[in-house]
Design a protein around this motif. Structure first.
Motif, PDB file in Angstrom:
ATOM      1  N   THR A  17      53.380   7.791  70.226  1.00  0.00           N
ATOM      2  CA  THR A  17      54.713   7.455  70.748  1.00  0.00           C
ATOM      3  C   THR A  17      55.763   7.529  69.657  1.00  0.00           C
ATOM      4  OG1 THR A  17      53.739   6.029  72.441  1.00  0.00           O
ATOM      5  CG2 THR A  17      56.082   5.709  71.952  1.00  0.00           C
ATOM      6  N   ARG A  18      55.448   7.006  68.472  1.00  0.00           N
ATOM      7  CA  ARG A  18      56.432   7.034  67.389  1.00  0.00           C
ATOM      8  C   ARG A  18      56.738   8.460  66.946  1.00  0.00           C
ATOM      9  NH1 ARG A  18      53.590   2.149  65.853  1.00  0.00           N
ATOM     10  NH2 ARG A  18      52.350   3.296  64.344  1.00  0.00           N
ATOM     11  N   LEU A  19      55.743   9.313  66.936  1.00  0.00           N
ATOM     12  CA  LEU A  19      55.989  10.717  66.607  1.00  0.00           C
ATOM     13  C   LEU A  19      56.912  11.346  67.642  1.00  0.00           C
ATOM     14  CD1 LEU A  19      55.467  13.177  64.817  1.00  0.00           C
ATOM     15  CD2 LEU A  19      53.423  13.632  66.196  1.00  0.00           C
ATOM     16  N   GLU A  20      56.687  11.056  68.914  1.00  0.00           N
ATOM     17  CA  GLU A  20      57.551  11.587  69.976  1.00  0.00           C
ATOM     18  C   GLU A  20      58.974  11.047  69.856  1.00  0.00           C
ATOM     19  OE1 GLU A  20      56.958  14.054  72.156  1.00  0.00           O
ATOM     20  OE2 GLU A  20      55.115  14.242  70.994  1.00  0.00           O
ATOM     21  N   VAL A  21      59.116   9.774  69.506  1.00  0.00           N
ATOM     22  CA  VAL A  21      60.440   9.178  69.312  1.00  0.00           C
ATOM     23  C   VAL A  21      61.159   9.905  68.177  1.00  0.00           C
ATOM     24  CG1 VAL A  21      61.698   7.129  68.524  1.00  0.00           C
ATOM     25  CG2 VAL A  21      59.858   6.893  70.203  1.00  0.00           C
ATOM     26  N   PHE A  22      60.474  10.083  67.068  1.00  0.00           N
ATOM     27  CA  PHE A  22      61.100  10.736  65.924  1.00  0.00           C
ATOM     28  C   PHE A  22      61.524  12.156  66.281  1.00  0.00           C
ATOM     29  CE2 PHE A  22      61.109  13.089  61.910  1.00  0.00           C
ATOM     30  CZ  PHE A  22      62.069  12.363  61.230  1.00  0.00           C
ATOM     31  N   ARG A  23      60.679  12.894  66.954  1.00  0.00           N
ATOM     32  CA  ARG A  23      61.024  14.274  67.346  1.00  0.00           C
ATOM     33  C   ARG A  23      62.212  14.283  68.314  1.00  0.00           C
ATOM     34  NH1 ARG A  23      57.582  18.559  66.738  1.00  0.00           N
ATOM     35  NH2 ARG A  23      57.963  19.191  68.877  1.00  0.00           N
ATOM     36  N   LEU A  24      62.248  13.331  69.235  1.00  0.00           N
ATOM     37  CA  LEU A  24      63.378  13.205  70.161  1.00  0.00           C
ATOM     38  C   LEU A  24      64.677  12.967  69.394  1.00  0.00           C
ATOM     39  CD1 LEU A  24      64.388  12.675  73.197  1.00  0.00           C
ATOM     40  CD2 LEU A  24      64.060  10.285  72.614  1.00  0.00           C
ATOM     41  N   LEU A  25      64.622  12.082  68.417  1.00  0.00           N
ATOM     42  CA  LEU A  25      65.820  11.768  67.644  1.00  0.00           C
ATOM     43  C   LEU A  25      66.241  12.927  66.745  1.00  0.00           C
ATOM     44  CD1 LEU A  25      65.126   8.033  66.789  1.00  0.00           C
ATOM     45  CD2 LEU A  25      66.712   8.964  68.503  1.00  0.00           C
ATOM     46  N   VAL A  26      65.297  13.671  66.232  1.00  0.00           N
ATOM     47  CA  VAL A  26      65.633  14.860  65.443  1.00  0.00           C
ATOM     48  C   VAL A  26      66.356  15.867  66.325  1.00  0.00           C
ATOM     49  CG1 VAL A  26      64.667  16.870  64.234  1.00  0.00           C
ATOM     50  CG2 VAL A  26      63.843  14.563  63.692  1.00  0.00           C
ATOM     51  N   ARG A  27      65.854  16.061  67.546  1.00  0.00           N
ATOM     52  CA  ARG A  27      66.519  16.990  68.483  1.00  0.00           C
ATOM     53  C   ARG A  27      67.914  16.505  68.838  1.00  0.00           C
ATOM     54  NH1 ARG A  27      61.304  17.067  70.665  1.00  0.00           N
ATOM     55  NH2 ARG A  27      61.842  15.566  72.273  1.00  0.00           N
ATOM     56  N   ALA A  28      68.095  15.200  68.950  1.00  0.00           N
ATOM     57  CA  ALA A  28      69.391  14.643  69.339  1.00  0.00           C
ATOM     58  C   ALA A  28      70.435  14.795  68.236  1.00  0.00           C
ATOM     59  CB  ALA A  28      69.237  13.164  69.702  1.00  0.00           C
ATOM     60  N   GLY A  29      69.999  14.915  66.996  1.00  0.00           N
ATOM     61  CA  GLY A  29      70.926  15.094  65.890  1.00  0.00           C
ATOM     62  C   GLY A  29      71.717  13.841  65.584  1.00  0.00           C
ATOM     63  N   ALA A  30      72.923  14.042  65.064  1.00  0.00           N
ATOM     64  CA  ALA A  30      73.762  12.938  64.588  1.00  0.00           C
ATOM     65  C   ALA A  30      74.220  12.004  65.701  1.00  0.00           C
ATOM     66  CB  ALA A  30      74.971  13.487  63.842  1.00  0.00           C
TER      67      ALA A  30
END
Length: 110
Positions: A17-30
């Motif tokens: 889940t934490r990996l998915e959260v991090f990837r989601l936030l990377v995609r979302a950008g600033a």
């Protein structure tokens, strides 16, 4: 970055889940994503998501930004860059050209 901090970051990302959260936030950008929306998108209970976000924050991989009653999370790219730099610190034993494919793969093309 020291070894202890690197291990903390790797452990944080070593959970699904934490990996998915991090990837989601990377995609979302600033712009980041509000905590409730992260939980909804990943179909996770909000209090469980809060615990995951706290682990990522403690590891230096995300940061929280308060907007009134909402907390928006953003990937901390400085923390992630520091982790990558730590992992590649002694890369290629004096032949940096061997690391070029890795550097190109992680370079943002946006």
């Amino acid at each position: 970055m020291d070894k202890k901090t690197a291990l903390l970051a790797l452990a944080a990302l070593g959970q699904d889940t934490r990996l998915e959260v991090f990837r989601l936030l990377v995609r979302a950008g600033a712009d980041g994503v509000p905590a409730g929306e992260i939980a909804s998108r990943l179909d996770t209970v909000q209090n469980t998501m809060s615990a995951h976000l706290k682990v990522l924050d403690h590891a230096g991989l995300v940061r929280a930004e308060r907007e009134g009653r909402t907390i928006r999370y953003v990937a901390d790219m400085t923390g992630f860059r520091d982790l990558l730099a730590y992992l590649m610190e002694d890369c290629c034993n004096g032949a940096p050209e061997l690391c070029q494919p890795v550097i190109q793969a992680v370079t943002c093309k946006c």
